[in-house]
Design a protein around this motif. Structure first.
Motif, short mmCIF file in Angstrom:
data_model
loop_
_atom_site.label_atom_id
_atom_site.label_comp_id
_atom_site.label_asym_id
_atom_site.label_seq_id
_atom_site.Cartn_x
_atom_site.Cartn_y
_atom_site.Cartn_z
N TYR A 1 0.86 -1.17 0.00
CA TYR A 1 0.00 0.00 0.00
C TYR A 1 0.90 1.23 0.00
O TYR A 1 1.93 1.26 0.68
N ILE A 2 0.53 2.25 -0.75
CA ILE A 2 1.25 3.52 -0.72
C ILE A 2 0.26 4.63 -0.35
O ILE A 2 -0.83 4.72 -0.92
N VAL A 3 0.67 5.45 0.60
CA VAL A 3 -0.15 6.57 1.05
C VAL A 3 0.62 7.85 0.76
O VAL A 3 1.73 8.03 1.26
N THR A 4 0.05 8.72 -0.07
CA THR A 4 0.72 9.97 -0.41
C THR A 4 0.11 11.12 0.38
O THR A 4 -1.07 11.11 0.71
N SER A 5 0.95 12.11 0.66
CA SER A 5 0.48 13.34 1.31
C SER A 5 1.23 14.49 0.66
O SER A 5 2.47 14.53 0.71
N THR A 6 0.50 15.41 0.04
CA THR A 6 1.12 16.33 -0.90
C THR A 6 0.86 17.80 -0.59
O THR A 6 -0.12 18.15 0.03
N GLN A 7 1.77 18.63 -1.13
CA GLN A 7 1.58 20.07 -1.02
C GLN A 7 0.58 20.57 -2.06
O GLN A 7 -0.06 21.61 -1.85
N LYS A 8 0.45 19.88 -3.17
CA LYS A 8 -0.48 20.31 -4.22
C LYS A 8 -1.10 19.09 -4.88
O LYS A 8 -0.60 17.97 -4.75
N ASP A 9 -2.20 19.31 -5.58
CA ASP A 9 -2.93 18.26 -6.27
C ASP A 9 -3.40 17.18 -5.28
O ASP A 9 -3.63 17.48 -4.13
N THR A 10 -3.52 15.95 -5.75
CA THR A 10 -4.19 14.93 -4.94
C THR A 10 -3.27 14.22 -3.97
O THR A 10 -2.11 13.95 -4.27
N SER A 11 -3.81 13.91 -2.81
CA SER A 11 -3.23 12.92 -1.91
C SER A 11 -4.10 11.69 -2.03
O SER A 11 -5.31 11.78 -2.21
N LYS A 12 -3.48 10.49 -1.94
CA LYS A 12 -4.28 9.29 -2.16
C LYS A 12 -3.74 8.10 -1.39
O LYS A 12 -2.60 8.09 -0.90
N ILE A 13 -4.59 7.09 -1.30
CA ILE A 13 -4.24 5.79 -0.74
C ILE A 13 -4.33 4.80 -1.89
O ILE A 13 -5.36 4.67 -2.54
N CYS A 14 -3.23 4.12 -2.16
CA CYS A 14 -3.12 3.24 -3.32
C CYS A 14 -3.04 1.79 -2.87
O CYS A 14 -2.25 1.45 -1.97
N ASP A 15 -3.83 0.92 -3.47
CA ASP A 15 -3.84 -0.50 -3.14
C ASP A 15 -2.57 -1.18 -3.64
O ASP A 15 -1.84 -0.63 -4.48
N ILE A 16 -2.32 -2.41 -3.19
CA ILE A 16 -1.15 -3.15 -3.62
C ILE A 16 -1.22 -3.52 -5.09
O ILE A 16 -0.21 -3.90 -5.69
N THR A 17 -2.38 -3.37 -5.70
CA THR A 17 -2.56 -3.62 -7.13
C THR A 17 -2.26 -2.39 -7.98
O THR A 17 -2.28 -2.47 -9.20
N GLY A 18 -2.01 -1.26 -7.33
CA GLY A 18 -1.81 -0.01 -8.05
C GLY A 18 -3.07 0.79 -8.23
O GLY A 18 -3.04 1.91 -8.74
N GLU A 19 -4.21 0.23 -7.82
CA GLU A 19 -5.48 0.94 -7.96
C GLU A 19 -5.69 1.91 -6.80
O GLU A 19 -5.20 1.67 -5.69
N THR A 20 -6.39 2.99 -7.06
CA THR A 20 -6.66 4.00 -6.04
C THR A 20 -7.83 3.57 -5.16
O THR A 20 -8.92 3.27 -5.66
N ILE A 21 -7.60 3.56 -3.85
CA ILE A 21 -8.66 3.25 -2.89
C ILE A 21 -9.45 4.51 -2.57
O ILE A 21 -10.68 4.49 -2.52
N ALA A 22 -8.74 5.61 -2.34
CA ALA A 22 -9.39 6.89 -2.04
C ALA A 22 -8.41 8.00 -2.36
O ALA A 22 -7.20 7.82 -2.29
N GLN A 23 -8.94 9.18 -2.74
CA GLN A 23 -8.07 10.32 -3.01
C GLN A 23 -8.82 11.62 -2.80
O GLN A 23 -10.05 11.66 -2.83
N THR A 24 -8.04 12.66 -2.55
CA THR A 24 -8.63 13.99 -2.46
C THR A 24 -9.01 14.45 -3.87
O THR A 24 -8.57 13.89 -4.86
N GLY A 25 -9.83 15.49 -3.94
CA GLY A 25 -10.25 15.98 -5.25
C GLY A 25 -11.00 17.29 -5.13
O GLY A 25 -10.95 17.96 -4.10
#
Length: 346
Positions: free
Chosen positions: A232-256
């Motif tokens: 799992y990869i969890v991003t936290s960003t200064q700009k654009d989207t932050s997201k939680i990514c599944d082990i398959t590469g698919e997005t579980i949830a993201q800001t928007g």
């Protein structure tokens, strides 16, 4: 228990028709999310923040605004919240600073501001900052535990050229894995995404979630890292989207657009990424024994399968051992060793 006999040739022929050709209940050709009401053995509620369109007058003001964003996550009972790279010094108008004046001996001015939040809300917090250590200044991420104590730090290994010119020191290789009460996690920061060594090391050490505080969103780079390393990869960003990514590469949830600055979503750590072949020969036996306690989700073209426990009493490691199956990571490590041994014989 005899394994079902499915030849490699038959497997490939059926796969082209989609998973339904196998006639296996619960065997899907597309990934599906955890259904409401399922009992998940190791569910982790993950929150993450974006400071997209958040402006502040100074660093204390930005800290208070980020704490305000985090308050929105509290009702979801997060186990951990990740904050963006050096967020306390970003999006501040006419803000010029010298690294020597802001770098902190952790916990300093920035990190200390989040200790009470972690303790009060019983969650981990990943708090990036400029860190002063043994005379060097790093871009770091401090892990704060549920008791409001700093449990460790990660130093960014691959600063951008502009950061090197500012005086940032690159962190050493061999990044740490942090033990939490829900599993092993790792951290990479921003430009670390461009290099393999940190991601490979964290996977080898057993990290199941890698947090990525960053100045930018990463997009397909994040999805690629997730499936390549099966984390799992969890991003936290200064700009654009932050997201939680599944082990398959698919997005579980993201800001928007409609929720720009935070998300919180559950992930299930009782999940394994395995090569579909030759494991597919055991799927009927696995499903006959465990039925609705376990979900198999197969990606036909990629020929990988996600095995996921949805029963509190069922551990994926036990199922893999019982049916003599290996994860993709284990399979490739063993194959690499075989390649090396074969090369020595020639």
């Amino acid at each position: 228990m005899k394994p079902s006999k499915i030849s490699r040739r038959n497997f490939l022929g059926n796969a082209s028709l989609g998973a339904g050709a196998f006639g296996l209940p619960g065997y899907f050709s597309e990934a599906e999310s955890i259904k409401s009401g399922d009992s998940v053995p190791r569910q982790v509620n993950i929150g993450t923040v974006s400071i997209m369109d958040i402006a502040a007058s100074d660093t204390p003001d930005m800290i208070q605004k980020v704490l305000g964003i985090m308050d929105n996550i509290v009702p979801y009972k997060p186990d951990i919240i990740c904050l963006p790279e050096i967020f306390a010094y970003a999006n501040i108008a006419n803000h010029h600073y010298q690294l020597k004046d802001v770098a902190e001996k952790v916990p300093g001015a920035v990190v200390t501001s989040f200790l009470n939040f972690a303790r009060t809300h019983n969650c981990y917090v990943i708090c990036p900052t400029y860190s002063l250590h043994e005379g060097n200044i790093y871009i770091s991420a401090a892990l704060i535990n549920r008791q409001g104590k700093v449990a460790g730090e990660y130093y960014k290994m691959r600063p951008a050229e502009s950061e090197l010119k500012m005086g940032i020191t690159p962190g050493k290789g061999n990044p740490p894995v942090f033990e939490t009460d829900f599993g092993k996690i790792g951290i990479q920061i921003c430009f670390d995404i461009k290099y393999d060594e940190g991601w490979n090391a964290l996977k080898d050490k057993g990290a199941q979630i890698i947090f990525w505080p960053s100045a930018y969103a990463g997009g397909q780079e994040i999805s690629s890292r997730a499936w390549r390393h099966q984390v799992y990869i969890v991003t936290s960003t200064q700009k654009d989207t932050s997201k939680i990514c599944d082990i398959t590469g698919e997005t579980i949830a993201q800001t928007g657009r409609w929720q720009r600055n935070w998300i919180c979503a559950p992930v299930n750590l009782e999940k394994a990424f395995i090569p579909t072949w030759p494991a597919v020969s055991r799927f009927p036996d696995i499903q006959k024994k465990y039925g609705p306690k376990l979900r198999l989700t197969t990606f036909s073209e990629e020929e990988w399968t996600i095995m996921e426990s949805i029963d509190a009493g069922l551990k994926i490691a036990d199922v893999l051992k019982e049916f003599n199956l290996k994860s993709m990571h284990e399979t490739l490590k063993e194959l690499s060793a075989a390649h090396e041994n074969a090369g020595k014989k020639t």
